[in-house]
Design a protein around this motif. Structure first.
Motif, mmCIF file in Angstrom:
data_model
loop_
_atom_site.group_PDB
_atom_site.id
_atom_site.type_symbol
_atom_site.label_atom_id
_atom_site.label_comp_id
_atom_site.label_asym_id
_atom_site.label_seq_id
_atom_site.Cartn_x
_atom_site.Cartn_y
_atom_site.Cartn_z
ATOM 1 N N HIS A 17 0.831 -1.200 0.000
ATOM 2 C CA HIS A 17 0.000 0.000 0.000
ATOM 3 C C HIS A 17 0.867 1.252 0.000
ATOM 4 O O HIS A 17 1.748 1.417 0.846
ATOM 5 N N THR A 18 0.633 2.116 -0.965
ATOM 6 C CA THR A 18 1.298 3.417 -1.025
ATOM 7 C C THR A 18 0.302 4.465 -0.552
ATOM 8 O O THR A 18 -0.820 4.511 -1.066
ATOM 9 N N PRO A 19 0.665 5.293 0.434
ATOM 10 C CA PRO A 19 -0.284 6.307 0.933
ATOM 11 C C PRO A 19 -0.844 7.163 -0.205
ATOM 12 O O PRO A 19 -0.124 7.500 -1.155
ATOM 13 N N PHE A 20 -2.134 7.506 -0.093
ATOM 14 C CA PHE A 20 -2.823 8.238 -1.154
ATOM 15 C C PHE A 20 -2.132 9.566 -1.458
ATOM 16 O O PHE A 20 -1.932 9.925 -2.619
ATOM 17 N N LEU A 21 -1.754 10.314 -0.420
ATOM 18 C CA LEU A 21 -1.123 11.613 -0.626
ATOM 19 C C LEU A 21 0.218 11.465 -1.342
ATOM 20 O O LEU A 21 0.555 12.259 -2.228
ATOM 21 N N THR A 22 0.972 10.423 -0.984
ATOM 22 C CA THR A 22 2.249 10.165 -1.650
ATOM 23 C C THR A 22 2.034 9.876 -3.133
ATOM 24 O O THR A 22 2.737 10.410 -3.998
ATOM 25 N N SER A 23 1.045 9.030 -3.431
ATOM 26 C CA SER A 23 0.734 8.705 -4.829
ATOM 27 C C SER A 23 0.286 9.938 -5.588
ATOM 28 O O SER A 23 0.646 10.142 -6.750
ATOM 29 N N LEU A 24 -0.503 10.771 -4.917
ATOM 30 C CA LEU A 24 -1.033 11.984 -5.534
ATOM 31 C C LEU A 24 0.093 12.934 -5.927
ATOM 32 O O LEU A 24 0.173 13.406 -7.073
ATOM 33 N N LEU A 25 0.990 13.201 -4.981
ATOM 34 C CA LEU A 25 2.085 14.141 -5.231
ATOM 35 C C LEU A 25 3.105 13.563 -6.219
ATOM 36 O O LEU A 25 3.528 14.249 -7.159
ATOM 37 N N ALA A 26 3.486 12.311 -6.003
ATOM 38 C CA ALA A 26 4.472 11.694 -6.893
ATOM 39 C C ALA A 26 3.924 11.569 -8.315
ATOM 40 O O ALA A 26 4.627 11.843 -9.296
ATOM 41 N N GLY A 27 2.658 11.179 -8.434
ATOM 42 C CA GLY A 27 2.044 11.048 -9.756
ATOM 43 C C GLY A 27 1.942 12.381 -10.463
ATOM 44 O O GLY A 27 2.201 12.480 -11.672
ATOM 45 N N GLY A 28 1.561 13.421 -9.713
ATOM 46 C CA GLY A 28 1.454 14.753 -10.308
ATOM 47 C C GLY A 28 2.788 15.265 -10.813
ATOM 48 O O GLY A 28 2.885 15.793 -11.930
ATOM 49 N N LEU A 29 3.827 15.105 -10.011
ATOM 50 C CA LEU A 29 5.160 15.564 -10.411
ATOM 51 C C LEU A 29 5.689 14.760 -11.598
ATOM 52 O O LEU A 29 6.243 15.324 -12.544
ATOM 53 N N ALA A 30 5.503 13.453 -11.545
ATOM 54 C CA ALA A 30 5.989 12.601 -12.636
ATOM 55 C C ALA A 30 5.249 12.907 -13.930
ATOM 56 O O ALA A 30 5.858 13.041 -14.998
ATOM 57 N N GLY A 31 3.923 13.015 -13.842
ATOM 58 C CA GLY A 31 3.128 13.276 -15.036
ATOM 59 C C GLY A 31 3.462 14.602 -15.679
ATOM 60 O O GLY A 31 3.589 14.702 -16.912
ATOM 61 N N THR A 32 3.616 15.632 -14.849
ATOM 62 C CA THR A 32 3.945 16.958 -15.375
ATOM 63 C C THR A 32 5.321 16.953 -16.025
ATOM 64 O O THR A 32 5.513 17.521 -17.113
ATOM 65 N N SER A 33 6.291 16.305 -15.379
ATOM 66 C CA SER A 33 7.653 16.260 -15.923
ATOM 67 C C SER A 33 7.679 15.571 -17.283
ATOM 68 O O SER A 33 8.295 16.061 -18.238
ATOM 69 N N VAL A 34 6.990 14.434 -17.378
ATOM 70 C CA VAL A 34 6.975 13.675 -18.635
ATOM 71 C C VAL A 34 6.263 14.464 -19.733
ATOM 72 O O VAL A 34 6.758 14.567 -20.866
ATOM 73 N N ASP A 35 5.093 15.022 -19.406
ATOM 74 C CA ASP A 35 4.315 15.741 -20.423
ATOM 75 C C ASP A 35 5.061 16.947 -20.966
ATOM 76 O O ASP A 35 5.028 17.224 -22.170
ATOM 77 N N LEU A 36 5.736 17.683 -20.097
ATOM 78 C CA LEU A 36 6.474 18.865 -20.549
ATOM 79 C C LEU A 36 7.718 18.471 -21.347
ATOM 80 O O LEU A 36 8.038 19.101 -22.362
#
Length: 252
Positions: free
Chosen positions: A9-28
């Motif tokens: 289990h990965t904490p929801f907030l951790t997934s939220l922040l890590a996913g947001g940063l990763a997604g933004t980095s890749v998309d840009l």
């Protein structure tokens, strides 16, 4: 040896922040390539859609929607993995093939994650696609938003309220869910196999390599659906005749 069928289990907030940063980095980082891909899929042709000029058109729309979309996906995905895994064991039994298969867990969690993320991703894609292909009236993000909101012709979900922001929502799900069904089980499996070979969990660069290979396979298989998605979001064919369904795309 790294092997366990029970999902961590990965904490929801951790997934939220890590996913947001990763997604933004890749998309840009990959935005110019995405622009070229979108222009290649434009029914007017690559050069008419802008060619190699202005490959960062629409980057503001992509940046605005990338973090919340990726956060929603990864937050939902990581939250649902242990939930689905526990449900499999509870209702199917520990010894059943489905309960013992992490691929089933990953596919189900990824599908739910995509459904949630598309609520943000589809409006972003509609705005971004119009700007990337130099659509008339789509010179800035604000003008593109006004243009899309004015498209209340019933060809999009809730068009009376949201205009054309959700045009292509159905086909986007039809593309994103198979993409996730292919990518994430492969990604998770590649990590497990690599970790088993070396005797410890994969490092971030190794996990990135696993994701790249899995994503490339999934993208190749789902490209036809991606073309349909892009053209429905653009809204009309090369003669500016509005698309009224997937049937028109088959003739295009």
């Amino acid at each position: 040896m790294v092997s366990s069928n029970r999902e961590r289990h990965t904490p929801f907030l951790t997934s939220l922040l890590a996913g947001g940063l990763a997604g933004t980095s890749v998309d840009l980082a990959l935005f110019p390539i995405d622009t070229l891909k979108t222009r290649l899929q434009d029914p007017r042709g690559f050069l008419a859609a802008g060619g190699f000029r202005g490959v960062y058109r629409g980057v503001v729309a992509a940046a605005a929607g990338s973090a919340p979309g990726a956060s929603l996906f990864f937050g939902t995905y990581e939250t649902m993995k242990p939930v689905i895994s526990d449900l499999q064991r509870e209702y199917l039994g520990e010894s059943s093939t489905a309960a013992a298969s992490p691929a089933v867990t990953h596919m189900a969690a990824a599908s739910i994650g995509e459904a949630a993320a598309c609520m943000v991703r589809v409006p972003t894609e509609v705005l971004k696609s119009k700007m990337q292909t130099n659509a008339v009236g789509a010179s800035t993000l604000s003008s593109t938003l006004r243009l899309v909101l004015s498209e209340k012709d019933g060809r999009a979900f809730a068009s009376g309220i949201c205009g054309g922001l959700y045009r292509g929502y159905g086909i986007t799900l039809m593309r994103e869910v198979p993409f996730a069904l292919i990518q994430f089980p492969l990604y998770e499996r590649f990590k497990v196999e690599w970790g088993s070979i070396q005797g410890h969990e994969t490092s971030p660069p190794q996990a990135a390599a696993c994701g790249s290979i899995a994503g490339g396979i999934a993208a190749g298989i789902t490209t036809p659906l991606d073309v349909v998605k892009t053209r429905l979001m653009l809204g009309s064919d090369k003669n500016s005749v509005p698309y009224k369904g997937g049937g028109m795309l088959l003739k295009d």
